[in-house]
Design a protein around this motif. Sequence first.
Motif, PDB file in Angstrom:
ATOM      1  N   PRO A 131      57.334  22.414  16.863  1.00 46.93           N
ATOM      2  CA  PRO A 131      58.130  21.783  15.786  1.00 46.93           C
ATOM      3  C   PRO A 131      58.769  22.795  14.834  1.00 46.93           C
ATOM      4  O   PRO A 131      58.992  22.487  13.664  1.00 46.93           O
ATOM      5  CB  PRO A 131      57.087  20.921  15.046  1.00 46.93           C
ATOM      6  CG  PRO A 131      55.865  20.934  15.878  1.00 46.93           C
ATOM      7  CD  PRO A 131      55.895  22.210  16.652  1.00 46.93           C
ATOM      8  N   SER A 228      52.264  12.702  21.431  1.00 45.49           N
ATOM      9  CA  SER A 228      53.633  13.134  21.152  1.00 45.49           C
ATOM     10  C   SER A 228      54.604  11.968  21.164  1.00 45.49           C
ATOM     11  O   SER A 228      55.483  11.863  20.300  1.00 45.49           O
ATOM     12  CB  SER A 228      54.061  14.192  22.172  1.00 45.49           C
ATOM     13  OG  SER A 228      53.267  15.351  22.066  1.00 45.49           O
ATOM     14  N   GLN A 231      53.784   9.686  18.052  1.00 44.92           N
ATOM     15  CA  GLN A 231      54.142  10.303  16.780  1.00 44.92           C
ATOM     16  C   GLN A 231      55.652  10.425  16.609  1.00 44.92           C
ATOM     17  O   GLN A 231      56.182  10.240  15.513  1.00 44.92           O
ATOM     18  CB  GLN A 231      53.491  11.678  16.657  1.00 44.92           C
ATOM     19  CG  GLN A 231      53.620  12.309  15.290  1.00 44.92           C
ATOM     20  CD  GLN A 231      52.986  11.452  14.203  1.00 44.92           C
ATOM     21  OE1 GLN A 231      51.846  11.008  14.325  1.00 44.92           O
ATOM     22  NE2 GLN A 231      53.732  11.190  13.146  1.00 44.92           N
ATOM     23  N   THR A 232      56.351  10.722  17.704  1.00 45.48           N
ATOM     24  CA  THR A 232      57.812  10.812  17.610  1.00 45.48           C
ATOM     25  C   THR A 232      58.414   9.451  17.285  1.00 45.48           C
ATOM     26  O   THR A 232      59.334   9.349  16.459  1.00 45.48           O
ATOM     27  CB  THR A 232      58.406  11.361  18.917  1.00 45.48           C
ATOM     28  OG1 THR A 232      57.818  12.628  19.219  1.00 45.48           O
ATOM     29  CG2 THR A 232      59.909  11.535  18.806  1.00 45.48           C
ATOM     30  N   HIS A 255      61.686  16.847  20.678  1.00 44.68           N
ATOM     31  CA  HIS A 255      61.086  18.034  21.280  1.00 44.68           C
ATOM     32  C   HIS A 255      61.287  17.962  22.786  1.00 44.68           C
ATOM     33  O   HIS A 255      60.997  16.942  23.421  1.00 44.68           O
ATOM     34  CB  HIS A 255      59.602  18.114  20.940  1.00 44.68           C
ATOM     35  CG  HIS A 255      58.870  19.139  21.762  1.00 44.68           C
ATOM     36  ND1 HIS A 255      59.385  20.398  21.983  1.00 44.68           N
ATOM     37  CD2 HIS A 255      57.687  19.082  22.431  1.00 44.68           C
ATOM     38  CE1 HIS A 255      58.539  21.081  22.748  1.00 44.68           C
ATOM     39  NE2 HIS A 255      57.509  20.303  23.031  1.00 44.68           N
ATOM     40  N   VAL A 313      57.366  17.375  17.861  1.00 47.53           N
ATOM     41  CA  VAL A 313      55.905  17.345  17.835  1.00 47.53           C
ATOM     42  C   VAL A 313      55.386  18.475  18.708  1.00 47.53           C
ATOM     43  O   VAL A 313      55.993  18.814  19.727  1.00 47.53           O
ATOM     44  CB  VAL A 313      55.382  15.986  18.358  1.00 47.53           C
ATOM     45  CG1 VAL A 313      53.865  15.951  18.378  1.00 47.53           C
ATOM     46  CG2 VAL A 313      55.926  14.845  17.514  1.00 47.53           C
ATOM     47  N   SER A 318      51.004  19.530  15.207  1.00 45.10           N
ATOM     48  CA  SER A 318      51.917  19.485  14.075  1.00 45.10           C
ATOM     49  C   SER A 318      53.158  18.704  14.454  1.00 45.10           C
ATOM     50  O   SER A 318      53.471  18.555  15.631  1.00 45.10           O
ATOM     51  CB  SER A 318      52.289  20.904  13.625  1.00 45.10           C
ATOM     52  OG  SER A 318      52.818  21.658  14.702  1.00 45.10           O
ATOM     53  N   TRP A 319      53.862  18.205  13.441  1.00 42.72           N
ATOM     54  CA  TRP A 319      55.049  17.408  13.713  1.00 42.72           C
ATOM     55  C   TRP A 319      55.964  17.406  12.485  1.00 42.72           C
ATOM     56  O   TRP A 319      55.529  17.680  11.367  1.00 42.72           O
ATOM     57  CB  TRP A 319      54.678  15.976  14.097  1.00 42.72           C
ATOM     58  CG  TRP A 319      53.831  15.247  13.087  1.00 42.72           C
ATOM     59  CD1 TRP A 319      54.258  14.412  12.093  1.00 42.72           C
ATOM     60  CD2 TRP A 319      52.396  15.269  12.990  1.00 42.72           C
ATOM     61  NE1 TRP A 319      53.202  13.916  11.382  1.00 42.72           N
ATOM     62  CE2 TRP A 319      52.035  14.425  11.901  1.00 42.72           C
ATOM     63  CE3 TRP A 319      51.386  15.905  13.703  1.00 42.72           C
ATOM     64  CZ2 TRP A 319      50.717  14.215  11.526  1.00 42.72           C
ATOM     65  CZ3 TRP A 319      50.062  15.707  13.325  1.00 42.72           C
ATOM     66  CH2 TRP A 319      49.736  14.876  12.261  1.00 42.72           C
ATOM     67  N   SER A 321      60.363  16.362  11.041  1.00 46.01           N
ATOM     68  CA  SER A 321      61.660  15.716  11.280  1.00 46.01           C
ATOM     69  C   SER A 321      62.724  16.324  10.373  1.00 46.01           C
ATOM     70  O   SER A 321      62.418  16.916   9.337  1.00 46.01           O
ATOM     71  CB  SER A 321      61.571  14.209  11.042  1.00 46.01           C
ATOM     72  OG  SER A 321      61.245  13.947   9.684  1.00 46.01           O
TER      73      SER A 321
END
Length: 328
Positions: A131, A228, A231-232, A255, A313, A318-319, A321
């Motif tokens: 990220p 992933s 969360q995305t 990602h 992500v 970790s993530w 935007s």
Amino acid sequence: MLHILGMGTCHPTTSIDNHFLEALDVGTNAQWIEEKIGILSRVTTLPVDYIRETRNQDPRIALEVASMSATDLGVKAAEEALKKTGIQPAHIGLVIVNCCSPRQTSPSEAIRISERLGIVAPAYDVYTACPAFALHIDYLRNFEESSLPEFVLCVSTAAMTQHVNYNDRSDGAIWGDGAAAWIVSTKHTGRLEIIDSTFTADPTRCEAVVVDSQGFFHQDGRAVRDFSVRQTVRLIKSIEEKHPIDWNRDVFIGHQANRTMLDQITNNREIPPTSHWHNVTYLGNQAGAGAPASLSMNWDKMVAGQHIVVAVVGAGLSWGSIVMRVTR
């Protein structure tokens, strides 16, 4: 207000397709890779004969036979970004770099890349692997605008294939090498205006994705994949609730982990193919370089008034935007 003035990329020229991986006879085939991962080819800094003959059994040898290092890739991407923006290295006042495959831990990649470019300015690593694009933007937005120099160079670079065990049918099919660079400023306007950003992490899950400095990449593949995607989707939903996003006009970049994951995400949020920019299908997963490289490679397609939504992500876990508006 933070603006992106220009971007650059660098990818090695050696490509390995699914039939090459099938011929390694490690329990995979081209059809399985396409159906499960959605990647048709990936680029590598390693000689194909070396992969064929050794399966990269000793990553220390990979560092010696590779055509380029992560530093080399980062330098080339930065040179392209500088050229496209018309900015001279002497005008750069800060360099921050993300690299999850450094050959050495000190000096930092930011110091190495700056030295190669002839930049004399503060330089240090701001690192989170995949990220990185969101981390760098969110990190800089936390500064007082007056405290940032006129131009900041950001780089994310990875030579991940040098850490791949090609006896592992999944890892060998995922990874590619590449770098992306972007130049930002609070004092000059660019085509991309940053209107929002986030970054967070869950350190309790730090062992889910690991790149050993002298060994192989390894991860809890299924758990990371499921996380992933979920969360995305959460990140996109949050952005949709906060900003006037219209997927018939605006663009999503995720990602570049693999194509089937991206398809799950875009199907969930009903994002049409024309509004989804990606490069993983033919370049592979380039870690933190994949998302910004996708934006750079589509730079000329941007239309004034569009929102560019980035949701990424990765390791940490970790993530983060970014929401950008195309100004012109």
